[in-house]
Design an enzyme around this catalytic site. Structure first.
Site, PDB file in Angstrom:
ATOM      1  N   CYS A  82      -0.131  10.897  -8.614  1.00  0.00           N
ATOM      2  CA  CYS A  82      -0.797  11.192  -7.344  1.00  0.00           C
ATOM      3  C   CYS A  82       0.055  12.135  -6.486  1.00  0.00           C
ATOM      4  CB  CYS A  82      -1.116   9.876  -6.629  1.00  0.00           C
ATOM      5  SG  CYS A  82      -2.388  10.099  -5.378  1.00  0.00           S
ATOM      6  N   TYR A  83       0.670  11.654  -5.408  1.00  0.00           N
ATOM      7  CA  TYR A  83       1.526  12.529  -4.593  1.00  0.00           C
ATOM      8  C   TYR A  83       2.560  13.220  -5.496  1.00  0.00           C
ATOM      9  CZ  TYR A  83       4.704  14.059  -0.884  1.00  0.00           C
ATOM     10  OH  TYR A  83       5.486  14.810  -0.049  1.00  0.00           O
ATOM     11  N   HIS A 171      -4.010   6.260 -10.551  1.00  0.00           N
ATOM     12  CA  HIS A 171      -2.894   5.302 -10.596  1.00  0.00           C
ATOM     13  C   HIS A 171      -2.961   4.450 -11.871  1.00  0.00           C
ATOM     14  CE1 HIS A 171      -1.256   5.965  -6.578  1.00  0.00           C
ATOM     15  NE2 HIS A 171      -2.502   6.287  -6.263  1.00  0.00           N
ATOM     16  N   SER A 225      16.969 -25.416  -3.118  1.00  0.00           N
ATOM     17  CA  SER A 225      15.814 -25.824  -2.311  1.00  0.00           C
ATOM     18  C   SER A 225      14.756 -26.494  -3.170  1.00  0.00           C
ATOM     19  CB  SER A 225      15.202 -24.594  -1.637  1.00  0.00           C
ATOM     20  OG  SER A 225      14.528 -23.813  -2.610  1.00  0.00           O
ATOM     21  N   GLY A 226      14.874 -26.310  -4.486  1.00  0.00           N
ATOM     22  CA  GLY A 226      13.842 -26.830  -5.381  1.00  0.00           C
ATOM     23  C   GLY A 226      12.838 -25.758  -5.755  1.00  0.00           C
ATOM     24  N   GLY A 227      12.859 -24.627  -5.037  1.00  0.00           N
ATOM     25  CA  GLY A 227      11.980 -23.513  -5.373  1.00  0.00           C
ATOM     26  C   GLY A 227      12.459 -22.799  -6.634  1.00  0.00           C
ATOM     27  N   VAL A 228      11.652 -21.860  -7.107  1.00  0.00           N
ATOM     28  CA  VAL A 228      11.955 -21.198  -8.378  1.00  0.00           C
ATOM     29  C   VAL A 228      13.282 -20.435  -8.303  1.00  0.00           C
ATOM     30  CG1 VAL A 228      11.096 -19.593 -10.118  1.00  0.00           C
ATOM     31  CG2 VAL A 228       9.492 -20.830  -8.685  1.00  0.00           C
ATOM     32  N   ASP A 229      13.472 -19.654  -7.252  1.00  0.00           N
ATOM     33  CA  ASP A 229      14.625 -18.764  -7.219  1.00  0.00           C
ATOM     34  C   ASP A 229      15.946 -19.528  -7.215  1.00  0.00           C
ATOM     35  OD1 ASP A 229      12.552 -17.021  -6.968  1.00  0.00           O
ATOM     36  OD2 ASP A 229      12.891 -16.585  -4.849  1.00  0.00           O
ATOM     37  N   SER A 230      16.074 -20.485  -6.298  1.00  0.00           N
ATOM     38  CA  SER A 230      17.358 -21.186  -6.233  1.00  0.00           C
ATOM     39  C   SER A 230      17.561 -22.046  -7.478  1.00  0.00           C
ATOM     40  CB  SER A 230      17.486 -22.017  -4.956  1.00  0.00           C
ATOM     41  OG  SER A 230      16.581 -23.082  -4.949  1.00  0.00           O
ATOM     42  N   LYS A 367       9.867 -11.446  -9.375  1.00  0.00           N
ATOM     43  CA  LYS A 367       9.563 -12.874  -9.453  1.00  0.00           C
ATOM     44  C   LYS A 367       9.125 -13.314 -10.858  1.00  0.00           C
ATOM     45  CE  LYS A 367       8.936 -16.565  -6.804  1.00  0.00           C
ATOM     46  NZ  LYS A 367       9.831 -16.916  -5.690  1.00  0.00           N
TER      47      LYS A 367
END
Ligand code: XMP
Length: 511
Positions: A82-83, A171, A225-230, A367
């Site tokens: 595109c651009y 795109h 924290s129990g989240g995916v990342d940590s 992610k």
């Protein structure tokens, strides 16, 4: 080991990260760089190709970002989208026409006689749906280039005679471009010759080495924290340094039902401390109803508790954090910084003056790659595929005052939503699903008794990144089951509603 690498020069397109993800899906490493970077005098050996992204500006306008045209003469394969195509046309001596209106949405393209290698998977008889989003268009390709495809008479693709430099008006990174993935694969694999050496296994192997080198014989503190990342950070560090890792989970009393127990079960071998700080948080939150004030208090108390706890760990100058690639990309801001809607995403963040050196092993990952790495490290499926959960926890879903009794009511209703969404096999396909408790009482009847209790709201949204969201069309049967279970099983709730707002204008969380 150095990986074959593609550089993406970002001209501010909303799709730049999608280009990067499509390339990573081919197991090829890529980096996003600002389009204003000067082309270096010499290039690293591992560089295999360059992509110029789209962008909101016009190459003919005053708002065109600065660009070093030496990027067009590097000798490396080049793809302008595109651009990017308009730029290489404009700077290469071709002609770009000013658009009077923006063409946006689906279009079909037809191939020219010599479409070249990128279009090998497209249908030569036409009818190839692609996604357009542009104002200007190429009238005349530069010398040494030919037109490879058109859409309604407009140039949709160009290629250099030696098939090393390409331009696309559409795109290919967007799913609506039906053969877009294949097109990118042709460019990366065949033109750039990248074979794909970037896998979760190789990533883990290299990071383990890097972490060991950085940390030596010192200890590392990790806020879990129990989240995916940590969780993935912790698992990676445990793999690398075993007992030198110390994990801290702060139980703030705002967690989902069973969270502390499930953390204890899954991470008990990681020198895990579970800090029961429920009173410290809930005492400070007593009587507070303002959403921003809640967030502020939770952020402040978290820092204090974490500081106190981390001081107990000896010989630990390092702090591990789950920073991801989208947080570190130096994206060029074409429209200026966006307004603060909620003082979000930094709650639970630690102040910069904390005397720790950071260990951030996920800085290069998106992610979905973090999830793949988590799976490869043997984390449980429930952990790796869990939905995002906000730092301030149930406090921003417990509208009005955050009290123990109301939190218990909310946590139970929320657990029922989790159970039923999981039983319906929907957890992975839904971005977030949860319950909200409203400080509004209404009249109901249970058996022969009149009730006067609060209302719970079910929220379920589809989203790519949390920036925009649509409510999920949950089946009525499931909604009926959720309502019946919550009203029958949860003390303090006698009415259930379903939130059918999208974002914008709503937000995902209610506070
Ligand atoms: P909203 O409510 O703004 O949320 O549509 C977008 C995404 O961000 C999450 N969220 C937060 N995450 N601290 C966090 O760590 C917060 O204060 C916070 N508020 C919202 C929300 O769950 C959704 O995924």
């Amino acid at each position: 080991m150095r990986h074959q690498t593609v550089w993406i020069l970002d001209f501010g397109s909303q799709y730049t990260q999608l280009i990067a993800r499509r390339i990573r899906e081919l197991d090829v490493y890529c980096e996003i760089r600002p389009c204003t970077d000067a082309a270096p005098d010499s290039f690293p050996d591992e560089l295999t190709g360059i992509i110029l992204s789209g962008g909101p500006a016009s190459v003919l306008g005053d708002d065109a970002p600065a660009f070093d045209d030496a990027w067009l003469r590097t000798g490396h394969p080049l793809l302008g989208i595109c651009y990017g195509m308009q730029l290489l046309t404009h700077l290469g001596g071709g002609h770009v026409g000013r658009g009077t209106s923006r063409e946006y949405g689906r279009a079909d393209i037809e191939l020219s006689e010599r479409p070249g290698p990128l279009f090998a998977d497209f249908d030569a008889n036409g009818g190839n749906p692609v996604w357009m989003s542009h104002g200007d268009h190429v009238d005349e390709p530069p010398d040494g280039f030919r037109v490879t495809a058109r859409s309604r008479g407009i140039v949709a693709g160009i290629a250099s005679d030696d098939d090393r430099i390409f331009g696309l008006q559409f795109h290919p990174e967007v799913v609506h471009s039906l053969k877009g993935k294949e097109l990118i694969r042709r460019f990366i694999r065949e033109v750039c010759g990248a074979t794909g050496d970037w896998t979760p296994g190789s990533f883990i192997h290299e990071q383990v080495e890097r972490i060991r080198e950085q940390v030596g014989d010192k200890n590392v503190v990790c806020g879990l924290s129990g989240g995916v990342d940590s969780s993935v950070v912790a698992a990676l560090l445990h793999e690398a340094i075993g007992d030198q890792l110390y994990c801290i989970f702060v139980d703030n009393g705002l967690c989902r039902e069973g969270e502390a127990e499930s953390i204890r079960a899954e991470f008990r071998e990681y020198n895990l401390t579970i800090v029961d700080a429920q009173d410290r948080f809930l005492d400070r939150l007593a009587g507070v109803t303002d959403p921003e004030r809640k967030r502020k208090i939770i952020g402040e108390v978290f820092i204090r508790v974490f500081e106190d706890e981390s001081k107990r760990i000896e010989n630990a100058p390092f702090l591990a954090q789950g920073t991801l690639y989208p947080d570190v990309i130096e994206s060029i801001s074409v429209r200026g910084p966006s307004a603060t809607i909620k003082s979000h995403h930094n709650v639970g963040g630690l102040p910069e003056d904390m005397a720790f050196e950071l260990v951030e092993p996920l800085r290069e990952l998106f992610k979905d790659e973090v999830r793949e790495v988590g799976e490869a490290l043997g984390l449980s499926e429930g952990r790796v595929w869990r939905q995002p959960f906000p730092g301030p926890g149930l406090a921003v879903r417990c509208l009005g005052e955050v009290r123990r009794d109301r939190l218990a009511t909310l946590a139970r209703a929320d657990a029922i939503v989790q159970e039923e969404i999981e039983a319906a096999g929907l957890t992975r396909s839904i971005w977030q699903s949860f319950a909200v408790l409203l400080p509004v009482r209404s009249v109901g009847v249970m058996g022969d008794e009149r009730t006067y209790e609060e209302a719970a709201v079910i929220r379920a949204v589809h989203s790519q990144d949390g920036m925009t969201a649509d409510f999920v069309h949950l089946p009525y049967e499931l909604l009926g089951k959720l309502s019946a279970r919550i009203i029958n099983e949860v003390k303090g709730v006698n009415r259930v509603a379903y939130d059918i707002s999208s974002k914008p204008p709503g937000t995902i969380e209610w506070e």
